[in-house]
Write a protein that holds these residues in place. Structure first.
Motif, mmCIF file in Angstrom:
data_model
loop_
_atom_site.group_PDB
_atom_site.id
_atom_site.type_symbol
_atom_site.label_atom_id
_atom_site.label_comp_id
_atom_site.label_asym_id
_atom_site.label_seq_id
_atom_site.Cartn_x
_atom_site.Cartn_y
_atom_site.Cartn_z
ATOM 1 N N LYS A 169 10.002 21.367 39.487
ATOM 2 C CA LYS A 169 10.487 20.198 40.187
ATOM 3 C C LYS A 169 10.367 18.951 39.307
ATOM 4 O O LYS A 169 11.252 18.099 39.280
ATOM 5 C CB LYS A 169 9.634 20.023 41.452
ATOM 6 C CG LYS A 169 10.345 19.255 42.510
ATOM 7 C CD LYS A 169 9.579 19.233 43.812
ATOM 8 C CE LYS A 169 10.137 18.097 44.636
ATOM 9 N NZ LYS A 169 9.492 17.954 45.922
ATOM 10 N N MET A 172 13.181 18.887 36.961
ATOM 11 C CA MET A 172 14.410 18.423 37.601
ATOM 12 C C MET A 172 14.421 16.903 37.664
ATOM 13 O O MET A 172 15.456 16.259 37.449
ATOM 14 C CB MET A 172 14.478 18.988 39.020
ATOM 15 C CG MET A 172 15.664 19.889 39.237
ATOM 16 S SD MET A 172 15.562 20.646 40.854
ATOM 17 C CE MET A 172 17.069 20.038 41.601
ATOM 18 N N ALA A 173 13.252 16.326 37.966
ATOM 19 C CA ALA A 173 13.145 14.875 38.041
ATOM 20 C C ALA A 173 13.359 14.246 36.656
ATOM 21 O O ALA A 173 14.002 13.203 36.526
ATOM 22 C CB ALA A 173 11.786 14.473 38.612
ATOM 23 N N THR A 175 15.191 15.565 34.263
ATOM 24 C CA THR A 175 16.621 15.685 33.988
ATOM 25 C C THR A 175 17.404 14.602 34.721
ATOM 26 O O THR A 175 18.267 13.942 34.135
ATOM 27 C CB THR A 175 17.134 17.072 34.423
ATOM 28 O OG1 THR A 175 16.325 18.059 33.808
ATOM 29 C CG2 THR A 175 18.576 17.275 34.011
ATOM 30 N N ALA A 176 17.085 14.417 35.997
ATOM 31 C CA ALA A 176 17.781 13.394 36.779
ATOM 32 C C ALA A 176 17.574 12.017 36.145
ATOM 33 O O ALA A 176 18.515 11.229 36.023
ATOM 34 C CB ALA A 176 17.275 13.403 38.223
ATOM 35 N N PHE B 93 24.689 13.171 39.496
ATOM 36 C CA PHE B 93 24.240 13.702 38.216
ATOM 37 C C PHE B 93 25.338 14.639 37.737
ATOM 38 O O PHE B 93 25.341 15.830 38.037
ATOM 39 C CB PHE B 93 22.885 14.391 38.383
ATOM 40 C CG PHE B 93 21.868 13.471 39.009
ATOM 41 C CD1 PHE B 93 21.376 12.385 38.293
ATOM 42 C CD2 PHE B 93 21.454 13.644 40.315
ATOM 43 C CE1 PHE B 93 20.471 11.504 38.865
ATOM 44 C CE2 PHE B 93 20.553 12.773 40.901
ATOM 45 C CZ PHE B 93 20.065 11.694 40.178
ATOM 46 N N LEU B 96 25.252 18.249 36.214
ATOM 47 C CA LEU B 96 24.522 19.257 36.991
ATOM 48 C C LEU B 96 25.422 19.853 38.071
ATOM 49 O O LEU B 96 26.297 19.175 38.604
ATOM 50 C CB LEU B 96 23.288 18.636 37.651
ATOM 51 C CG LEU B 96 22.227 18.041 36.733
ATOM 52 C CD1 LEU B 96 21.041 17.565 37.556
ATOM 53 C CD2 LEU B 96 21.775 19.047 35.688
ATOM 54 N N GLU B 100 22.501 21.616 42.590
ATOM 55 C CA GLU B 100 21.329 20.921 42.052
ATOM 56 C C GLU B 100 21.351 19.446 42.434
ATOM 57 O O GLU B 100 20.304 18.848 42.692
ATOM 58 C CB GLU B 100 21.243 21.086 40.528
ATOM 59 C CG GLU B 100 20.478 22.333 40.138
ATOM 60 C CD GLU B 100 20.255 22.448 38.641
ATOM 61 O OE1 GLU B 100 19.827 21.465 38.010
ATOM 62 O OE2 GLU B 100 20.538 23.542 38.113
ATOM 63 N N LEU B 104 18.394 17.717 44.562
ATOM 64 C CA LEU B 104 17.708 16.492 44.140
ATOM 65 C C LEU B 104 17.640 15.490 45.289
ATOM 66 O O LEU B 104 16.724 14.676 45.365
ATOM 67 C CB LEU B 104 18.401 15.885 42.921
ATOM 68 C CG LEU B 104 17.926 16.465 41.588
ATOM 69 C CD1 LEU B 104 18.923 16.206 40.484
ATOM 70 C CD2 LEU B 104 16.552 15.897 41.219
ATOM 71 N N PHE B 107 14.421 15.715 46.987
ATOM 72 C CA PHE B 107 13.269 15.633 46.069
ATOM 73 C C PHE B 107 11.980 15.269 46.789
ATOM 74 O O PHE B 107 10.914 15.759 46.460
ATOM 75 C CB PHE B 107 13.560 14.614 44.956
ATOM 76 C CG PHE B 107 12.453 14.519 43.955
ATOM 77 C CD1 PHE B 107 12.280 15.501 42.996
ATOM 78 C CD2 PHE B 107 11.552 13.458 43.989
ATOM 79 C CE1 PHE B 107 11.248 15.435 42.080
ATOM 80 C CE2 PHE B 107 10.510 13.378 43.072
ATOM 81 C CZ PHE B 107 10.362 14.363 42.120
ATOM 82 N N LYS B 115 14.112 22.348 53.291
ATOM 83 C CA LYS B 115 15.092 22.106 52.247
ATOM 84 C C LYS B 115 16.277 23.057 52.408
ATOM 85 O O LYS B 115 17.432 22.653 52.320
ATOM 86 C CB LYS B 115 14.405 22.355 50.898
ATOM 87 C CG LYS B 115 14.651 21.267 49.882
ATOM 88 C CD LYS B 115 14.040 21.636 48.557
ATOM 89 C CE LYS B 115 12.794 20.842 48.283
ATOM 90 N NZ LYS B 115 12.387 20.903 46.866
#
Ligand SMILES: Nc1ncnc2c1ncn2[C@@H]1O[C@H](COP(=O)(O)OP(=O)(O)O)[C@@H](O)[C@H]1O
Ligand SMILES: [Mg+2]
Lengths: 305, 240
Positions: A169, A172-173, A175-176, B93, B96, B100, B104, B107, B115
């Protein structure tokens, strides 16, 4: 003929091993650039700090240089965070040139700090399980344990970072954050923490590279310059911000460095009276860097993703 | 009067010293759809970004969400309290995959089952996104990208969803689809702030509305009141 073949094989093996070390050195640079779009000119100095850490810590704690690597990781991560929170964070609001000059200043500061406390003479780790040992693959083809261990740990580090970025996770953060800072914040991601994490990861990986390197490469306060240049060439070739790119490009550059010795062996074998060029091996790296910038500025694997 | 979910009182935003939003006050009650309308550059997005902690507000005024002050908090902390902003430029994004991007959006959600439920809900809301789940978000059409943006905004099941010009730059068919989606969210009982250039549609849909002009909230009222008022007729609806 046989000597030429051996020379070729030797260079191939050495190039591969050194290439993985170059890749590990470049890993931190590409992580920091990927997340923050900042080029860290002090990258080689982070490496130098890692080298000195192993040099000082292993006799101090009475452990093998290899066991000092976790300490290198911690020192590198701390150095990265100190640089981020102490300097880089304030440069973000400024123009691009402020960021360039800022990390350049960091480079000078760290270098002079090392000069002040460590002096200017080159030093090398002289004992340890790896030092002086080697694996003989064939006549003349010798794998030095120090380089082999560095290559293996490079692979381990890359796999770890890849796993972290692609499978967690936090990754992912990261990457974002690298793709769109404002967008990431609207997802509830603390981009400030992600920036700090990038500097910690970048600092840790390059300091570990330094801890491995000092087993076969002497450290002195100016050692960073050559490696900063090689890391820049690696990251440019692999694509700024690309992790796989850094690995592939590192190996490629490791190979390139060994073209001149092979060339010399070939010319002497052929009886051609050409000047020897093995003294210029790093000039080749800069030449390649120049060619990439002109011909394929996005690198082999493109920017970021 | 019930305690409002969101109460913005007298906030000001300055860019390099010049106020672009002055003494703005807005209230949103649970379950309401509140429209914010006004011409381009009026300060609508600035108002929303100020609520989200993404535009720096001056020292004056306050922003209360569920009774607690959120003015001055960083954006990510505001998001964790249940306010979600879908910006007008979407901020996807792009490299992606669609899925994904959606994940996000969740998150801040730690419950994996929740989720998955949200993902299922979004795919049911926008079946086309399920088909395109593995494609890079940037490769989708404008309308589909807007679905990703709205879907991503719903992934954390927000208490208040803020949509900034969701129909901007879309083909007419897509525009009506966006309004249908907003209608459905409304029926589900969600609380929504809707900023729109399509003033008529937005007002017809909303319970209450604000009109922003040159950085100030000039008019407000129930949608009916505003639809009937001369100023709104003249300024936005081409009436005389
Ligand atoms: N980051 C910024 N810096 C300076 N001025 C800005 C910035 N963002 C918006 N503005 C200005 O503030 C005003 C209001 O913008 P905005 O809130 O985006 O309007 P709207 O969303 O109503 O179209 C505009 O005049 C715009 O030029
Ligand atoms: Mg706007």
């Amino acid at each position: 003929m046989e000597t030429l073949l051996i020379e070729l094989l030797k260079s191939l093996v050495s190039g591969l091993l050194m290439g993985m070390v170059f890749a590990l050195v470049a890993l931190g640079l590409t992580i920091i650039f990927g997340v923050m779009d900042i080029v860290n000119f002090a990258h080689g100095e982070f490496l130098m700090f890692g080298m000195y850490t192993t040099l000082l810590v292993s006799p101090l704690m009475g452990v093998d240089p290899l066991l000092s690597l976790p300490v290198c990781g911690v020192v590198g991560a701390a150095l990265g965070m100190v640089c981020y929170f102490g300097v880089v964070r304030f440069l973000l609001r400024g123009p691009m040139v402020a960021q360039l000059l800022g990390t350049f200043g960091l480079m000078l500061a760290l270098r002079n700090l090392a000069l002040l406390f460590m002096g200017s003479e080159p030093r090398l780790v002289k004992s340890g399980v790896l030092v002086g040992r080697s694996l003989v693959l064939g006549p003349g083809v010798v794998l030095e344990s120090t380089k082999l261990a560095a290559a293996v740990l490079s692979i381990v580090s890359f796999v770890f970072v890849w796993w972290l970025i692609r499978r967690t996770k936090t990754g992912m953060a990261l990457t974002a954050t690298s793709l769109d800072k404002e967008g990431a914040r609207y997802m509830g991601i603390s981009t400030e923490r992600m920036n700090a994490l990038a500097w910690a990861l970048g600092g840790a990986s390059v300091a570990i590279a330094g801890g491995l390197l000092v087993n076969f490469w002497p450290v002195e306060p100016n050692v960073g310059l050559l490696f900063t240049m090689i890391a820049f060439a690696t990251v440019a070739l692999g694509g700024f911000g690309s992790i796989q790119g850094a690995f592939a490009a590192g190996i490629l550059i490791g190979m390139i460095v060994y073209i001149p010795p092979v060339w010399d062996a070939a010319t002497s074998f052929a009886g051609v009276d050409a000047p020897t060029i093995h003294g210029f091996k790093y000039t080749f790296v800069y030449l390649i860097y120049f060619l990439i910038m002109v011909l394929r500025p996005q690198g082999l694997f493109g920017w970021k993703q | 009067m019930p305690e409002p979910m969101l109460e913005v009182s007298g906030i000001t935003v300055r860019y390099s010293g010049l106020p672009v939003l002055r003494e703005a006050s807005v209230r949103v009650e649970e379950g309401q759809t509140v429209a914010v309308v006004g011409s381009n550059g009026a300060g609508k997005s600035t108002l929303l970004k100020a609520i989200m902690g993404a535009a720096r507000t001056g020292p004056e005024g306050s922003i209360k969400f569920l009774g607690q002050e959120i003015k001055g908090l960083p954006t990510e902390r505001i998001v964790r309290r249940g306010l979600i902003y879908v910006p007008e430029d979407r901020k996807l994004f792009k490299p992606l995959p669609v899925e994904e991007n959606l994940l996000l959006g969740a998150f801040v959600v730690s419950d994996e089952a929740a989720k998955r439920r949200s993902l299922e809900y979004v795919y049911e809301l926008f079946p086309r996104l399920r088909e395109r789940r593995a494609q890079p978000a940037g490769s989708l059409s404008g309308g589909e990208q807007q679905m990703v943006a709205i879907g991503r905004g719903l992934m954390s099941d927000p208490k208040l969803l803020i949509l900034d010009e969701p129909s901007l730059g879309l083909a007419p068919l897509m525009v009506s689809e966006v309004f249908q989606t907003v209608g459905r969210l409304q029926k589900e009982g969600r609380t929504v702030i809707l900023v729109e250039q399509n003033v008529l549609e937005a007002l017809e849909m909303a319970d209450y509305a604000y009109v922003v002009q040159t950085g100030r909230i000039r008019h407000q009222g129930t949608s009916r009141e505003l639809l009937d008022s001369d100023v709104v007729q003249k300024a936005f609806l081409g009436g005389v």
